[in-house]
Scaffold this motif. Sequence first.
Motif, mmCIF file in Angstrom:
data_model
loop_
_atom_site.group_PDB
_atom_site.id
_atom_site.type_symbol
_atom_site.label_atom_id
_atom_site.label_comp_id
_atom_site.label_asym_id
_atom_site.label_seq_id
_atom_site.Cartn_x
_atom_site.Cartn_y
_atom_site.Cartn_z
ATOM 1 N N VAL A 243 0.840 -1.208 0.000
ATOM 2 C CA VAL A 243 0.000 0.000 0.000
ATOM 3 C C VAL A 243 0.871 1.253 0.000
ATOM 4 O O VAL A 243 0.619 2.214 -0.739
ATOM 5 C CB VAL A 243 -0.938 -0.013 1.222
ATOM 6 C CG1 VAL A 243 -1.701 1.310 1.329
ATOM 7 C CG2 VAL A 243 -1.919 -1.176 1.134
ATOM 8 N N GLU A 244 1.906 1.240 0.832
ATOM 9 C CA GLU A 244 2.804 2.399 0.911
ATOM 10 C C GLU A 244 3.461 2.684 -0.430
ATOM 11 O O GLU A 244 3.618 3.843 -0.834
ATOM 12 C CB GLU A 244 3.862 2.141 1.985
ATOM 13 C CG GLU A 244 4.849 3.291 2.162
ATOM 14 C CD GLU A 244 5.952 2.943 3.135
ATOM 15 O OE1 GLU A 244 6.363 3.814 3.917
ATOM 16 O OE2 GLU A 244 6.416 1.781 3.106
ATOM 17 N N ARG A 245 3.859 1.624 -1.116
ATOM 18 C CA ARG A 245 4.512 1.801 -2.409
ATOM 19 C C ARG A 245 3.588 2.487 -3.406
ATOM 20 O O ARG A 245 4.034 3.316 -4.219
ATOM 21 C CB ARG A 245 4.961 0.441 -2.946
ATOM 22 C CG ARG A 245 5.828 0.515 -4.189
ATOM 23 C CD ARG A 245 6.375 -0.849 -4.532
ATOM 24 N NE ARG A 245 7.185 -1.387 -3.456
ATOM 25 C CZ ARG A 245 7.670 -2.627 -3.457
ATOM 26 N NH1 ARG A 245 7.405 -3.448 -4.460
ATOM 27 N NH2 ARG A 245 8.405 -3.046 -2.452
ATOM 28 N N GLN A 246 2.300 2.175 -3.348
ATOM 29 C CA GLN A 246 1.341 2.813 -4.246
ATOM 30 C C GLN A 246 1.047 4.254 -3.829
ATOM 31 O O GLN A 246 0.995 5.156 -4.662
ATOM 32 C CB GLN A 246 0.037 2.001 -4.277
ATOM 33 C CG GLN A 246 0.165 0.647 -4.941
ATOM 34 C CD GLN A 246 0.596 0.746 -6.384
ATOM 35 O OE1 GLN A 246 0.097 1.572 -7.158
ATOM 36 N NE2 GLN A 246 1.544 -0.094 -6.778
ATOM 37 N N TYR A 251 6.580 9.980 -4.549
ATOM 38 C CA TYR A 251 7.697 10.355 -3.678
ATOM 39 C C TYR A 251 8.942 9.527 -3.997
ATOM 40 O O TYR A 251 10.044 10.070 -4.141
ATOM 41 C CB TYR A 251 7.272 10.159 -2.225
ATOM 42 C CG TYR A 251 8.361 10.411 -1.211
ATOM 43 C CD1 TYR A 251 8.799 11.696 -0.938
ATOM 44 C CD2 TYR A 251 8.945 9.353 -0.525
ATOM 45 C CE1 TYR A 251 9.791 11.931 0.005
ATOM 46 C CE2 TYR A 251 9.941 9.575 0.422
ATOM 47 C CZ TYR A 251 10.358 10.863 0.676
ATOM 48 O OH TYR A 251 11.339 11.087 1.605
ATOM 49 N N HIS A 252 8.758 8.208 -4.113
ATOM 50 C CA HIS A 252 9.897 7.353 -4.439
ATOM 51 C C HIS A 252 10.416 7.646 -5.846
ATOM 52 O O HIS A 252 11.632 7.594 -6.093
ATOM 53 C CB HIS A 252 9.501 5.883 -4.320
ATOM 54 C CG HIS A 252 9.139 5.471 -2.934
ATOM 55 N ND1 HIS A 252 9.995 5.630 -1.863
ATOM 56 C CD2 HIS A 252 8.010 4.896 -2.420
ATOM 57 C CE1 HIS A 252 9.422 5.183 -0.762
ATOM 58 N NE2 HIS A 252 8.226 4.737 -1.071
ATOM 59 N N GLY A 253 9.509 7.980 -6.764
ATOM 60 C CA GLY A 253 9.936 8.350 -8.113
ATOM 61 C C GLY A 253 10.765 9.617 -8.113
ATOM 62 O O GLY A 253 11.777 9.717 -8.816
ATOM 63 N N ALA A 254 10.340 10.603 -7.301
ATOM 64 C CA ALA A 254 11.089 11.860 -7.227
ATOM 65 C C ALA A 254 12.471 11.644 -6.617
ATOM 66 O O ALA A 254 13.467 12.213 -7.082
ATOM 67 C CB ALA A 254 10.302 12.878 -6.398
ATOM 68 N N ARG A 255 12.547 10.787 -5.596
ATOM 69 C CA ARG A 255 13.842 10.511 -4.967
ATOM 70 C C ARG A 255 14.771 9.750 -5.916
ATOM 71 O O ARG A 255 15.978 10.005 -5.967
ATOM 72 C CB ARG A 255 13.642 9.710 -3.688
ATOM 73 C CG ARG A 255 12.962 10.498 -2.581
ATOM 74 C CD ARG A 255 13.081 9.802 -1.259
ATOM 75 N NE ARG A 255 14.474 9.704 -0.839
ATOM 76 C CZ ARG A 255 14.870 9.086 0.282
ATOM 77 N NH1 ARG A 255 13.966 8.509 1.067
ATOM 78 N NH2 ARG A 255 16.126 9.032 0.600
ATOM 79 N N ALA A 256 14.196 8.808 -6.674
ATOM 80 C CA ALA A 256 15.003 8.060 -7.636
ATOM 81 C C ALA A 256 15.547 8.992 -8.729
ATOM 82 O O ALA A 256 16.706 8.878 -9.136
ATOM 83 C CB ALA A 256 14.171 6.943 -8.269
ATOM 84 N N ALA A 257 14.696 9.926 -9.185
ATOM 85 C CA ALA A 257 15.136 10.886 -10.190
ATOM 86 C C ALA A 257 16.221 11.808 -9.639
ATOM 87 O O ALA A 257 17.173 12.155 -10.335
ATOM 88 C CB ALA A 257 13.946 11.700 -10.686
#
Length: 262
Positions: A243-246, A251-257
């Motif tokens: 659930v957190e991943r969704q 947020y995780h996409g922005a950090r990865a970028a």
Amino acid sequence: MTKLPRLLRRAALALGLPVVLLVTWWFASAGSQDFYQPPLETIFRVFPDTWTAARLRSDVLPSLLRLFAGYGLAVALGIALGVAIGGNRTLRALTEPVLEFLRAIPPPVLVPVLILVSGFSDRTKILVIVLGAVWPVLLNTVEGVRGADEVLVDTCRTYRVRGWLRLRTFVLRAASPQIMVGARQALSISIIMMVIGELLGTTNGLGYTVIEFQRGFQIPEMWSGVFILGLLGVALSVLFRLVERQVLRWYHGARAAERAGH
């Protein structure tokens, strides 16, 4: 690294230590004559006869329903109060001493008080969970709202983004990483409080079943109940991560970028 080997590597890392601990326990306890510390083989042997479909319906299902109800109420209440307190300096100054006082009281201490007020009903057991789990969500939400980017705050003010639109697109989104941290902490607390609430004045539930096995000197069955609680915690943790991943995909996409940019 392709997706399948990466998933297999993660699974191996996640399962490696539990498997090592179980194997160590199996051989270390083999042939044990201690009544209170039976061999792991004996504990596994009583599983099928102890945790039948009927017992799962009568004990595990009520516990899960109380857990989900209490946890859901705690998260909703924590977010609502956290947004209100975190977004208003005056309200925060007024409520901070009271919140610090209430947070310092261990939730299990309040169980006898709740029983006196509400009796031994399911409502009491749900309130026990709420009182224990609300604080991580509330405090993390307050910090998340307070830590919002000041530039974005000014932008919302300049463009007159207000009300529900501001709450949904800016406040909750900015605070969501902190909220999820609080929700994760609240989940483990909810399981603990669920068991505590079922230890007193109840006739079903996982906590009740484990203590009844202990009182009846059914020690292998008692340990099997502890295993069930552990497996429940693991399953809920995995579900929470999905659930957190969704929820925090942006947020995780922005950090990865950001990491890729460096």
